[in-house]
Design a protein around this motif. Sequence first.
Motif, PDB file in Angstrom:
ATOM      1  N   ILE A  77       0.825  -1.200   0.000  1.00 35.48           N
ATOM      2  CA  ILE A  77       0.000   0.000   0.000  1.00 35.48           C
ATOM      3  C   ILE A  77       0.863   1.254   0.000  1.00 35.48           C
ATOM      4  CG2 ILE A  77      -0.313   0.290   2.499  1.00 35.48           C
ATOM      5  CD1 ILE A  77      -3.186   0.252   0.007  1.00 35.48           C
ATOM      6  N   ARG A  78       2.017   1.178   0.656  1.00 32.88           N
ATOM      7  CA  ARG A  78       2.925   2.324   0.658  1.00 32.88           C
ATOM      8  C   ARG A  78       3.444   2.597  -0.758  1.00 32.88           C
ATOM      9  NH1 ARG A  78       7.358   4.978   3.258  1.00 32.88           N
ATOM     10  NH2 ARG A  78       8.393   6.050   1.536  1.00 32.88           N
ATOM     11  N   LEU A  79       3.842   1.553  -1.476  1.00 34.53           N
ATOM     12  CA  LEU A  79       4.338   1.722  -2.837  1.00 34.53           C
ATOM     13  C   LEU A  79       3.268   2.289  -3.757  1.00 34.53           C
ATOM     14  CD1 LEU A  79       6.373  -1.588  -3.150  1.00 34.53           C
ATOM     15  CD2 LEU A  79       7.338   0.722  -3.341  1.00 34.53           C
ATOM     16  N   ALA A  80       2.054   1.769  -3.653  1.00 32.24           N
ATOM     17  CA  ALA A  80       0.969   2.283  -4.491  1.00 32.24           C
ATOM     18  C   ALA A  80       0.691   3.748  -4.178  1.00 32.24           C
ATOM     19  CB  ALA A  80      -0.288   1.443  -4.287  1.00 32.24           C
ATOM     20  N   GLY A  81       0.711   4.099  -2.894  1.00 26.08           N
ATOM     21  CA  GLY A  81       0.453   5.484  -2.506  1.00 26.08           C
ATOM     22  C   GLY A  81       1.509   6.444  -3.001  1.00 26.08           C
ATOM     23  N   GLU A  82       2.779   6.064  -2.840  1.00 22.16           N
ATOM     24  CA  GLU A  82       3.840   6.961  -3.299  1.00 22.16           C
ATOM     25  C   GLU A  82       3.832   7.089  -4.814  1.00 22.16           C
ATOM     26  OE1 GLU A  82       8.628   7.834  -3.006  1.00 22.16           O
ATOM     27  OE2 GLU A  82       7.727   6.317  -1.701  1.00 22.16           O
ATOM     28  N   ALA A  83       3.594   5.986  -5.534  1.00 19.34           N
ATOM     29  CA  ALA A  83       3.532   6.061  -7.003  1.00 19.34           C
ATOM     30  C   ALA A  83       2.403   6.969  -7.444  1.00 19.34           C
ATOM     31  CB  ALA A  83       3.349   4.664  -7.585  1.00 19.34           C
ATOM     32  N   CYS A  84       1.285   6.932  -6.724  1.00 18.33           N
ATOM     33  CA  CYS A  84       0.155   7.791  -7.053  1.00 18.33           C
ATOM     34  C   CYS A  84       0.540   9.263  -6.915  1.00 18.33           C
ATOM     35  CB  CYS A  84      -1.000   7.440  -6.127  1.00 18.33           C
ATOM     36  SG  CYS A  84      -2.595   8.096  -6.627  1.00 18.33           S
ATOM     37  N   LEU A  85       1.270   9.593  -5.842  1.00 18.17           N
ATOM     38  CA  LEU A  85       1.745  10.967  -5.673  1.00 18.17           C
ATOM     39  C   LEU A  85       2.753  11.350  -6.749  1.00 18.17           C
ATOM     40  CD1 LEU A  85       2.249  11.079  -1.792  1.00 18.17           C
ATOM     41  CD2 LEU A  85       0.570  12.405  -3.100  1.00 18.17           C
ATOM     42  N   ARG A  86       3.691  10.464  -7.026  1.00 15.95           N
ATOM     43  CA  ARG A  86       4.730  10.762  -8.017  1.00 15.95           C
ATOM     44  C   ARG A  86       4.153  10.929  -9.421  1.00 15.95           C
ATOM     45  NH1 ARG A  86       8.945  12.959  -5.518  1.00 15.95           N
ATOM     46  NH2 ARG A  86       9.859  11.601  -3.932  1.00 15.95           N
ATOM     47  N   ALA A  87       3.001  10.292  -9.677  1.00 14.18           N
ATOM     48  CA  ALA A  87       2.357  10.427 -10.984  1.00 14.18           C
ATOM     49  C   ALA A  87       1.459  11.651 -11.053  1.00 14.18           C
ATOM     50  CB  ALA A  87       1.567   9.172 -11.310  1.00 14.18           C
ATOM     51  N   GLY A  88       1.419  12.446  -9.982  1.00 11.30           N
ATOM     52  CA  GLY A  88       0.773  13.746 -10.076  1.00 11.30           C
ATOM     53  C   GLY A  88      -0.556  13.925  -9.393  1.00 11.30           C
ATOM     54  N   ALA A  89      -1.068  12.924  -8.649  1.00  8.35           N
ATOM     55  CA  ALA A  89      -2.325  13.113  -7.931  1.00  8.35           C
ATOM     56  C   ALA A  89      -2.159  14.206  -6.876  1.00  8.35           C
ATOM     57  CB  ALA A  89      -2.758  11.807  -7.274  1.00  8.35           C
ATOM     58  N   GLY A  90      -3.187  15.041  -6.697  1.00  3.24           N
ATOM     59  CA  GLY A  90      -3.085  16.145  -5.748  1.00  3.24           C
ATOM     60  C   GLY A  90      -3.151  15.710  -4.303  1.00  3.24           C
ATOM     61  N   LEU A  91      -4.043  14.764  -3.995  1.00  4.15           N
ATOM     62  CA  LEU A  91      -4.238  14.283  -2.630  1.00  4.15           C
ATOM     63  C   LEU A  91      -4.418  12.770  -2.671  1.00  4.15           C
ATOM     64  CD1 LEU A  91      -6.789  17.004  -1.475  1.00  4.15           C
ATOM     65  CD2 LEU A  91      -4.462  16.743  -0.580  1.00  4.15           C
ATOM     66  N   VAL A  92      -3.706  12.076  -1.800  1.00  2.00           N
ATOM     67  CA  VAL A  92      -3.789  10.614  -1.746  1.00  2.00           C
ATOM     68  C   VAL A  92      -4.012  10.187  -0.309  1.00  2.00           C
ATOM     69  CG1 VAL A  92      -2.639   8.423  -2.218  1.00  2.00           C
ATOM     70  CG2 VAL A  92      -2.269  10.381  -3.748  1.00  2.00           C
ATOM     71  N   SER A  93      -5.054   9.403  -0.100  1.00  4.22           N
ATOM     72  CA  SER A  93      -5.383   8.865   1.212  1.00  4.22           C
ATOM     73  C   SER A  93      -5.261   7.349   1.178  1.00  4.22           C
ATOM     74  CB  SER A  93      -6.813   9.266   1.602  1.00  4.22           C
ATOM     75  OG  SER A  93      -7.167   8.725   2.855  1.00  4.22           O
TER      76      SER A  93
ATOM     77  N   LEU B  92       1.285  11.309   2.401  1.00  9.25           N
ATOM     78  CA  LEU B  92       0.165  10.382   2.327  1.00  9.25           C
ATOM     79  C   LEU B  92      -0.727  10.542   3.555  1.00  9.25           C
ATOM     80  CD1 LEU B  92       2.028   7.176   1.095  1.00  9.25           C
ATOM     81  CD2 LEU B  92       0.320   8.454  -0.201  1.00  9.25           C
ATOM     82  N   MET B  93      -2.008  10.785   3.342  1.00 16.41           N
ATOM     83  CA  MET B  93      -2.968  10.770   4.439  1.00 16.41           C
ATOM     84  C   MET B  93      -3.274   9.321   4.806  1.00 16.41           C
ATOM     85  SD  MET B  93      -5.534  13.854   3.332  1.00 16.41           S
ATOM     86  CE  MET B  93      -5.628  13.381   1.611  1.00 16.41           C
ATOM     87  N   PHE B  94      -3.578   9.079   6.070  1.00 16.72           N
ATOM     88  CA  PHE B  94      -3.750   7.697   6.525  1.00 16.72           C
ATOM     89  C   PHE B  94      -5.016   7.572   7.357  1.00 16.72           C
ATOM     90  CE2 PHE B  94      -3.222   4.039   9.258  1.00 16.72           C
ATOM     91  CZ  PHE B  94      -2.633   3.103   8.422  1.00 16.72           C
ATOM     92  N   ARG B  95      -5.755   6.516   7.087  1.00 10.74           N
ATOM     93  CA  ARG B  95      -6.922   6.168   7.890  1.00 10.74           C
ATOM     94  C   ARG B  95      -6.810   4.716   8.290  1.00 10.74           C
ATOM     95  NH1 ARG B  95     -10.057   4.773  11.078  1.00 10.74           N
ATOM     96  NH2 ARG B  95     -12.339   5.000  11.073  1.00 10.74           N
ATOM     97  N   GLY B  96      -6.594   4.501   9.606  1.00 12.00           N
ATOM     98  CA  GLY B  96      -6.538   3.139  10.113  1.00 12.00           C
ATOM     99  C   GLY B  96      -7.916   2.515  10.152  1.00 12.00           C
ATOM    100  N   CYS B  97      -7.993   1.265   9.757  1.00  9.25           N
ATOM    101  CA  CYS B  97      -9.294   0.592   9.671  1.00  9.25           C
ATOM    102  C   CYS B  97      -9.207  -0.805  10.280  1.00  9.25           C
ATOM    103  CB  CYS B  97      -9.737   0.498   8.217  1.00  9.25           C
ATOM    104  SG  CYS B  97     -11.162  -0.568   7.923  1.00  9.25           S
TER     105      CYS B  97
END
Length: 491
Positions: free
Chosen positions: A260-276, A294-299
């Motif tokens: 999930i960390r890799l997917a989140g960082e790739a999403c930011l690096r590809a230009g998304a404004g906000l990633v949760s 990366l914003m985080f919500r524990g579930c």
Amino acid sequence: MAQDLSHLPSGLYTSATVKQAEQAWVDAGEGDLYQLVERAGKAAFELLKSSLKRPQKVLVVAGQGNNGADALVCMRHLLQADIECALLLHPGTHPTAQWQQAWQQLQDFSFERLASDGWIEADIIVDGLLGTGIRGQLSPEVALLIDNINLSDAKVLSLDLPSGIMADTGAASGSAVQADMTLIMGALKQGLLTGRARHCAGELHFADIGLTPYLPAPEVQRVDGHMLAEIFKARPRDSHKGLSGRVTIIGGDYGMAGAIRLAGEACLRAGAGLVSVISRPEHQLTVNNGRPELMFRGCELVDMEVYQRLGWADVLVLGPGLGRHDWGYNLFKAVGLTEKRAVVDADGLNILSTEPRCHPNWVLTPHPGEAATLLGCDSHAIEADRFAAVRQLQRQYGGTVLLKGAGTLICNGSQLYVAPVGNPGLASGGCGDVLSGIIGALMAQGLENFLATVAAVVVHGEAADLAARDGERGMLASDLMPWIRHLVNTQ
């Protein structure tokens, strides 16, 4: 580095379509089929003359179909240029008329002819054994010839296709010639850019023998990094994060926080404004350590806060490290209750296979094993015909389907693209999670699902090729991150 394929046509065709174009060429009064053979053989000679050092000896391995006829014409030109040649002819039961003409033209020259079970060493081997004429499993005699070609130290030029590779699928019928170069005649066969062909074809060259005006609009197209400059335009100077899209990424069960960390960082690096990120509470340190953006919500349970975070997003990415237990299954069900555009990957796909459904607004990203699970077969069946597999997945599950592998396929039902990008360094954990993050980011920035998926595959593969400058073996998914940022700023 990967070969630049921009010199190749963008349209890809089946062998049957190419044969129809050849007949249309004849029917239009352009000439007879033997003239196409002459053009193809001459093009092979010119390629050998221009791209290789003058060889001491050439071994031509030919069958008795039109691919073998191309090889005989090439051999005639080599002999006319005073290059020593030997011929190893594998006899067929019904030599074509074009082969017989090429054979007759060759009789004015002196050359060494080997028995069908003979062999000599040479500097160059011209492979004109099978071409597009392969049907079913290879005979033991043909398989032995292919093995001898592959064991030789000679440079190998395959004509149209490496012998043993199927033109329409890219799969191998048992053994297949591992060529250093393949000269494509008249039209690019779709199988050359995916599956086993990616390993066997070597450097690709194209010979325009006059068929282009007689080819129909292609059902399959090739795409590469040259498309990126058309997609990634400079942002307006008054841009803000709200204009660049919001993505929620769901996954990361126990032991899989890295996905999930890799997917989140790739999403930011590809230009998304906000990633949760929605993940196990225990994973917050792993996710945010070094990436506080990366914003985080524990579930632990799917509650109203989870649904709010799903509703907040423009795009959902479900699956990286999701797991197949109750925790992941409940999140899968929660995402299924929304109408959001979504990317479904990894264990999201495995759960989908247990509760199949069709949705027009998602992107599915299976590798061959996951594709086999979704279709209820094995991965060998997927790799035997990747084109049929991706079409069947799209018909059954809807949306856009991306079939990973050597020569990734992307299909939305009306369009099918092949992306011959990337390298074996991507065969390591986390690379698929990175791709899902990129797709989600591009969708959130306003690209339509299919175009976002195609562009993401290209960015991902090109980033891998740039990262592989330091070597493919040992390349990590995280090594792609700086190159992703570089490529989405291509203007």
